[in-house]
Design a protein around this motif. Sequence first.
Motif, PDB file in Angstrom:
ATOM      1  N   THR A  93       0.826  -1.209   0.000  1.00 57.13           N
ATOM      2  CA  THR A  93       0.000   0.000   0.000  1.00 57.13           C
ATOM      3  C   THR A  93       0.859   1.257   0.000  1.00 57.13           C
ATOM      4  N   VAL A  94       0.374   2.286  -0.669  1.00 52.11           N
ATOM      5  CA  VAL A  94       0.954   3.621  -0.612  1.00 52.11           C
ATOM      6  C   VAL A  94      -0.203   4.592  -0.399  1.00 52.11           C
ATOM      7  N   TRP A  95       0.063   5.678   0.310  1.00 50.46           N
ATOM      8  CA  TRP A  95      -0.943   6.709   0.546  1.00 50.46           C
ATOM      9  C   TRP A  95      -0.473   7.990  -0.126  1.00 50.46           C
ATOM     10  N   VAL A  96      -1.389   8.643  -0.851  1.00 50.96           N
ATOM     11  CA  VAL A  96      -1.126   9.927  -1.496  1.00 50.96           C
ATOM     12  C   VAL A  96      -2.212  10.898  -1.055  1.00 50.96           C
ATOM     13  N   THR A  97      -2.045  12.164  -1.378  1.00 49.44           N
ATOM     14  CA  THR A  97      -3.075  13.143  -1.052  1.00 49.44           C
ATOM     15  C   THR A  97      -3.612  13.775  -2.331  1.00 49.44           C
ATOM     16  N   ASP A  98      -4.918  14.067  -2.302  1.00 49.00           N
ATOM     17  CA  ASP A  98      -5.525  14.739  -3.447  1.00 49.00           C
ATOM     18  C   ASP A  98      -5.294  16.240  -3.304  1.00 49.00           C
ATOM     19  N   PRO A  99      -5.729  17.059  -4.261  1.00 49.45           N
ATOM     20  CA  PRO A  99      -5.466  18.505  -4.197  1.00 49.45           C
ATOM     21  C   PRO A  99      -6.023  19.203  -2.958  1.00 49.45           C
ATOM     22  N   ASP A 100      -6.991  18.584  -2.282  1.00 48.39           N
ATOM     23  CA  ASP A 100      -7.585  19.195  -1.095  1.00 48.39           C
ATOM     24  C   ASP A 100      -7.097  18.567   0.198  1.00 48.39           C
ATOM     25  N   GLY A 101      -6.088  17.691   0.110  1.00 47.28           N
ATOM     26  CA  GLY A 101      -5.536  17.067   1.298  1.00 47.28           C
ATOM     27  C   GLY A 101      -6.212  15.780   1.726  1.00 47.28           C
ATOM     28  N   VAL A 102      -7.190  15.298   0.943  1.00 50.22           N
ATOM     29  CA  VAL A 102      -7.833  14.020   1.255  1.00 50.22           C
ATOM     30  C   VAL A 102      -6.815  12.917   0.994  1.00 50.22           C
ATOM     31  N   VAL A 103      -6.642  12.034   1.964  1.00 48.21           N
ATOM     32  CA  VAL A 103      -5.703  10.934   1.806  1.00 48.21           C
ATOM     33  C   VAL A 103      -6.360   9.830   0.982  1.00 48.21           C
ATOM     34  N   VAL A 104      -5.611   9.329  -0.008  1.00 50.34           N
ATOM     35  CA  VAL A 104      -6.083   8.276  -0.900  1.00 50.34           C
ATOM     36  C   VAL A 104      -5.109   7.108  -0.785  1.00 50.34           C
ATOM     37  N   GLU A 105      -5.628   5.964  -0.363  1.00 49.94           N
ATOM     38  CA  GLU A 105      -4.825   4.746  -0.244  1.00 49.94           C
ATOM     39  C   GLU A 105      -4.889   3.982  -1.561  1.00 49.94           C
ATOM     40  N   ILE A 106      -3.735   3.502  -2.018  1.00 52.10           N
ATOM     41  CA  ILE A 106      -3.657   2.710  -3.236  1.00 52.10           C
ATOM     42  C   ILE A 106      -2.986   1.396  -2.850  1.00 52.10           C
ATOM     43  N   SER A 107      -3.699   0.281  -3.009  1.00 49.43           N
ATOM     44  CA  SER A 107      -3.222  -1.021  -2.547  1.00 49.43           C
ATOM     45  C   SER A 107      -3.212  -2.047  -3.662  1.00 49.43           C
ATOM     46  N   GLN A 108      -2.362  -3.039  -3.470  1.00 50.63           N
ATOM     47  CA  GLN A 108      -2.372  -4.235  -4.312  1.00 50.63           C
ATOM     48  C   GLN A 108      -2.401  -5.448  -3.397  1.00 50.63           C
ATOM     49  N   GLY A 109      -3.014  -6.506  -3.845  1.00 47.78           N
ATOM     50  CA  GLY A 109      -2.916  -7.797  -3.179  1.00 47.78           C
ATOM     51  C   GLY A 109      -3.799  -8.039  -1.978  1.00 47.78           C
ATOM     52  N   TYR A 110      -4.691  -7.106  -1.627  1.00 48.96           N
ATOM     53  CA  TYR A 110      -5.581  -7.343  -0.491  1.00 48.96           C
ATOM     54  C   TYR A 110      -6.583  -8.422  -0.860  1.00 48.96           C
ATOM     55  N   THR A 111      -6.823  -9.359   0.063  1.00 51.50           N
ATOM     56  CA  THR A 111      -7.871 -10.365  -0.099  1.00 51.50           C
ATOM     57  C   THR A 111      -8.634 -10.492   1.211  1.00 51.50           C
ATOM     58  N   ASP A 112      -9.901 -10.879   1.118  1.00 48.37           N
ATOM     59  CA  ASP A 112     -10.705 -11.116   2.321  1.00 48.37           C
ATOM     60  C   ASP A 112     -10.197 -12.350   3.047  1.00 48.37           C
ATOM     61  N   GLN A 113     -10.414 -12.372   4.334  1.00 43.53           N
ATOM     62  CA  GLN A 113     -10.064 -13.529   5.142  1.00 43.53           C
ATOM     63  C   GLN A 113     -11.072 -14.648   4.865  1.00 43.53           C
ATOM     64  N   PRO A 114     -10.602 -15.895   4.772  1.00 40.60           N
ATOM     65  CA  PRO A 114     -11.543 -16.996   4.544  1.00 40.60           C
ATOM     66  C   PRO A 114     -12.621 -17.047   5.622  1.00 40.60           C
ATOM     67  N   ALA A 115     -13.833 -17.419   5.222  1.00 42.76           N
ATOM     68  CA  ALA A 115     -14.985 -17.436   6.125  1.00 42.76           C
ATOM     69  C   ALA A 115     -14.746 -18.303   7.351  1.00 42.76           C
ATOM     70  N   GLU A 116     -14.078 -19.446   7.180  1.00 44.96           N
ATOM     71  CA  GLU A 116     -13.837 -20.320   8.339  1.00 44.96           C
ATOM     72  C   GLU A 116     -12.907 -19.660   9.363  1.00 44.96           C
ATOM     73  N   GLU A 117     -11.928 -18.865   8.908  1.00 41.51           N
ATOM     74  CA  GLU A 117     -11.058 -18.132   9.833  1.00 41.51           C
ATOM     75  C   GLU A 117     -11.858 -17.055  10.569  1.00 41.51           C
ATOM     76  N   LEU A 118     -12.695 -16.336   9.832  1.00 45.47           N
ATOM     77  CA  LEU A 118     -13.522 -15.304  10.454  1.00 45.47           C
ATOM     78  C   LEU A 118     -14.443 -15.892  11.501  1.00 45.47           C
ATOM     79  N   ALA A 119     -15.017 -17.048  11.216  1.00 46.14           N
ATOM     80  CA  ALA A 119     -15.915 -17.726  12.171  1.00 46.14           C
ATOM     81  C   ALA A 119     -15.166 -18.098  13.450  1.00 46.14           C
ATOM     82  N   ARG A 120     -13.915 -18.543  13.324  1.00 49.13           N
ATOM     83  CA  ARG A 120     -13.120 -18.900  14.509  1.00 49.13           C
ATOM     84  C   ARG A 120     -12.796 -17.677  15.356  1.00 49.13           C
TER      85      ARG A 120
END
Length: 146
Positions: free
Chosen positions: A117-144
């Motif tokens: 991930t990298v974070w940049v700012t837009d012209p008004d100072g809003v932070v914008v996160e740019i990510s690669q490779g994020y995936t949701d956690q498997p449902a069975e892990e979340l249940a545990r």
Amino acid sequence: MAQLSPRWSHVGLNCRDQAVTEEFYTRWFGFRRARVVDAGEVQVIFLRAGDVYLELFPTSEQALFETKADGPANPGTARHLAFQVDDVDAFLARAEHSLPVSLGPLSFDEHICGWKTVWVTDPDGVVVEISQGYTDQPAEELARLG
């Protein structure tokens, strides 16, 4: 039949210069102008990318607090906007140092192999996160985890 559950609509952003903010989101994140609403004293610009909308409002107000590198920590405010890309480094190379990086790039391999991930700012100072490779956690892990 009416849909009973809400669905995501948009994020409204206050902009010092709507044209500059519009150019930022169209150039770097693929938004296009979807609608302009003349609401009397205020003109509101809607931008669209897929099913995601940004609503740009003009403002002359100054920020009430300082933004941190990955976004403000103030209750009641959004911390940052976030977008996914296939390759953070390629995205930054394409930007050729035109985007003000506030933090990173950082690797989060200890959480998800390939998450970066990298974070940049837009012209008004809003932070914008740019990510690669994020995936949701498997449902069975979340249940545990409860």
